[in-house]
Motif scaffolding. Structure first.
Motif, PDB file in Angstrom:
ATOM      1  N   ASP A 123       0.837  -1.193   0.000  1.00 18.19           N
ATOM      2  CA  ASP A 123       0.000   0.000   0.000  1.00 18.19           C
ATOM      3  C   ASP A 123       0.873   1.244   0.000  1.00 18.19           C
ATOM      4  OD1 ASP A 123      -2.632  -1.028  -0.006  1.00 18.19           O
ATOM      5  OD2 ASP A 123      -2.449  -1.546   2.103  1.00 18.19           O
ATOM      6  N   ALA A 148       0.580   5.742   0.068  1.00 17.76           N
ATOM      7  CA  ALA A 148      -0.279   6.903   0.292  1.00 17.76           C
ATOM      8  C   ALA A 148       0.553   8.163   0.157  1.00 17.76           C
ATOM      9  CB  ALA A 148      -0.925   6.850   1.673  1.00 17.76           C
ATOM     10  N   VAL A 171       0.566  11.954   1.274  1.00 16.62           N
ATOM     11  CA  VAL A 171      -0.068  12.724   2.344  1.00 16.62           C
ATOM     12  C   VAL A 171       0.458  14.153   2.327  1.00 16.62           C
ATOM     13  CG1 VAL A 171      -0.442  12.876   4.831  1.00 16.62           C
ATOM     14  CG2 VAL A 171      -0.323  10.630   3.730  1.00 16.62           C
ATOM     15  N   VAL A 177      -5.021  13.114   2.773  1.00 13.40           N
ATOM     16  CA  VAL A 177      -4.567  12.034   1.900  1.00 13.40           C
ATOM     17  C   VAL A 177      -4.882  12.429   0.460  1.00 13.40           C
ATOM     18  CG1 VAL A 177      -4.815   9.601   1.272  1.00 13.40           C
ATOM     19  CG2 VAL A 177      -4.871  10.283   3.677  1.00 13.40           C
ATOM     20  N   THR A 184      -3.995   7.270  -2.960  1.00 11.52           N
ATOM     21  CA  THR A 184      -3.493   5.984  -2.473  1.00 11.52           C
ATOM     22  C   THR A 184      -3.348   5.028  -3.648  1.00 11.52           C
ATOM     23  OG1 THR A 184      -5.702   5.076  -2.034  1.00 11.52           O
ATOM     24  CG2 THR A 184      -4.624   6.284  -0.238  1.00 11.52           C
ATOM     25  N   ARG A 220      -2.194   0.635  -4.623  1.00 15.70           N
ATOM     26  CA  ARG A 220      -1.892  -0.714  -4.139  1.00 15.70           C
ATOM     27  C   ARG A 220      -1.224  -1.512  -5.245  1.00 15.70           C
ATOM     28  NH1 ARG A 220      -5.939  -4.269  -0.539  1.00 15.70           N
ATOM     29  NH2 ARG A 220      -5.042  -2.815   0.977  1.00 15.70           N
ATOM     30  N   ALA A 252      -0.834   5.903  -6.568  1.00 14.83           N
ATOM     31  CA  ALA A 252      -1.173   6.965  -5.618  1.00 14.83           C
ATOM     32  C   ALA A 252      -1.039   8.336  -6.267  1.00 14.83           C
ATOM     33  CB  ALA A 252      -0.284   6.865  -4.376  1.00 14.83           C
ATOM     34  N   VAL A 305      -0.309   1.294   6.641  1.00 16.43           N
ATOM     35  CA  VAL A 305       0.186   2.437   5.877  1.00 16.43           C
ATOM     36  C   VAL A 305      -0.073   3.739   6.627  1.00 16.43           C
ATOM     37  CG1 VAL A 305      -1.920   2.831   4.495  1.00 16.43           C
ATOM     38  CG2 VAL A 305       0.341   3.377   3.539  1.00 16.43           C
ATOM     39  N   LEU A 306      -1.103   3.770   7.458  1.00 13.34           N
ATOM     40  CA  LEU A 306      -1.320   4.931   8.333  1.00 13.34           C
ATOM     41  C   LEU A 306      -0.111   5.148   9.227  1.00 13.34           C
ATOM     42  CD1 LEU A 306      -2.884   7.097   9.974  1.00 13.34           C
ATOM     43  CD2 LEU A 306      -3.940   5.206  11.248  1.00 13.34           C
ATOM     44  N   ALA A 315       2.802   6.569   7.296  1.00 11.44           N
ATOM     45  CA  ALA A 315       2.600   7.989   7.012  1.00 11.44           C
ATOM     46  C   ALA A 315       2.804   8.838   8.260  1.00 11.44           C
ATOM     47  CB  ALA A 315       1.198   8.215   6.444  1.00 11.44           C
ATOM     48  N   HIS A 367      -9.016  10.356   8.548  1.00 14.56           N
ATOM     49  CA  HIS A 367      -9.252   9.852   7.198  1.00 14.56           C
ATOM     50  C   HIS A 367      -9.403   8.337   7.219  1.00 14.56           C
ATOM     51  CE1 HIS A 367      -8.678   9.376   2.814  1.00 14.56           C
ATOM     52  NE2 HIS A 367      -7.953   8.326   3.153  1.00 14.56           N
ATOM     53  N   TYR A 368      -8.477   7.652   7.903  1.00 13.90           N
ATOM     54  CA  TYR A 368      -8.519   6.181   7.901  1.00 13.90           C
ATOM     55  C   TYR A 368      -9.603   5.650   8.835  1.00 13.90           C
ATOM     56  CZ  TYR A 368      -4.498   5.876   4.878  1.00 13.90           C
ATOM     57  OH  TYR A 368      -3.669   5.967   3.787  1.00 13.90           O
TER      58      TYR A 368
END
Length: 341
Positions: free
Chosen positions: A29, A31, A33, A39, A42, A44, A69, A312-313, A316, A336-337
């Motif tokens: 993944d 992202a 930011v 975000v 993104t 994958r 992304a 991935v959060l 970031a 966001h997530y």
């Protein structure tokens, strides 16, 4: 977790503060930011497996995720950096030498002005912790543990399987289920309901049938890796043999956490212990109850917490930490997530 500068970006303004990666054996993944935590896009791609494919091919997988992304963000990709910092949390970055080689390979692609690479366990840790402080134990296909403090100190393990003293994870749990089931059926081991439940999972009546099917190639060994839920179900029904395996796994999880806390001098302080990976994220009650009880005995200040947020959060957030982003940006990123479940 050192930093390698990337190519100079000239005067072109960078639209993103962080290009984050969480790359595992099965998927990758990415992202993009913004500095304020938005975000932008993104992407994958497939699994990240440098031991099998080589480093260049593995980094090509990161490139595909990053390109997706950038496209989602409406940004050009490949000609110039797209972020101030690349924060890549990667599977198979188990040893400092591997981390260094991967960091150099990623930095050469020029996606950011600076590049940082860490083992993917750190992504789980940061995704579950309110600040860059705590210990994470990941119990997925295998098992790993890492800890960190805000001043940059870390504790980690090689996580190379039995070679480095590891015990646990979904593959190990499945293997123990098969081992105990086989011995129970032929009389070498204690009676256990696993002897019926394990072959029944594959539509077979006996362990002898299962053993023959695997040995002759009619049943792939990879399918055996999905037996952990069967083990937990049998243990939950009270089977002593299955319960002993679950308890052994809990002991190992707590041992990893306790040793990491001790290395960082955190045993005497209230500290989050983040529990992640497929096995723990499924929240098997018997396993989590045992982990909670053993942690209370061995590390009373530890605060266990199951992490289900996407790693991935965490990657970031680690990048935003390094750029000095304000708390509001990190909160916006978490929001966001969280909104996406």
């Amino acid at each position: 977790m050192g930093v390698t500068p990337g190519p100079a970006a000239g005067t072109r303004p960078l639209p993103a503060a962080v290009l984050a990666f969480d790359a595992g054996n099965s998927k990758t993944d990415a992202a993009l930011v913004a500095p304020d935590g938005r975000v932008l896009g993104t992407g994958r791609a497939g699994g990240f497996r440098p031991p099998a494919t080589g480093i260049d091919a593995a980094v090509d997988v990161l490139a595909r995720a990053a390109a997706a992304a950038a496209e989602a963000a409406g940004l050009p990709f490949g000609a110039a950096p797209v972020a101030e910092r690349v924060s890549a949390c990667l599977a198979n970055a188990d040893l400092p030498a591997e981390e260094r080689r991967l960091r150099e390979a990623v930095a050469e692609r020029g996606w950011g002005r600076a590049t940082e690479v860490a083992n993917d366990t750190f992504a789980v840790l940061r995704a579950g912790a309110d600040e860059p402080r705590g210990v994470a134990v990941v119990c997925g296909a295998g098992i790993n543990c890492a800890g960190m403090t805000p001043d940059g100190r870390t504790a980690r393990f090689p996580a190379l399987g039995p070679l480095s003293g590891d015990l646990g994870g979904g593959r190990w749990l499945a293997g123990e289920a098969v081992w105990f089931a086989a011995r129970a059926e032929d009389g070498r081991g204690e009676p256990t309901a696993l002897a019926r439940a394990v072959p029944a999972h594959f539509g077979l009546a006996t362990m002898a049938e299962l053993i023959e099917a695997v040995h002759l190639g009619r049943l792939g060994t990879r399918r055996l890796h999905g037996l952990a839920p069967v083990l937990f179900a049998v243990a939950g029904a009270g089977d002593p043999v299955a319960r002993s395996v679950v308890h052994r796994q809990a002991e190992e999880i707590v041992t990893l956490a306790r040793v990491a806390l001790d290395r960082l001098g955190l045993l005497g302080e209230e500290t989050p212990v983040l529990l992640g990976g497929g096995v723990l994220a499924a929240r098997p009650p018997l396993l989590l109850d045992a982990v909670t009880r053993l942690l209370a005995e061995q590390a009373p200040k530890a605060v266990p917490r199951v992490v289900t947020a996407p790693p991935v959060l965490g990657a970031a957030l680690l990048g935003l930490d390094r750029t000095g982003a304000p708390a509001g940006a990190r909160a916006r990123l978490r929001g966001h997530y969280a909104a996406r479940g």
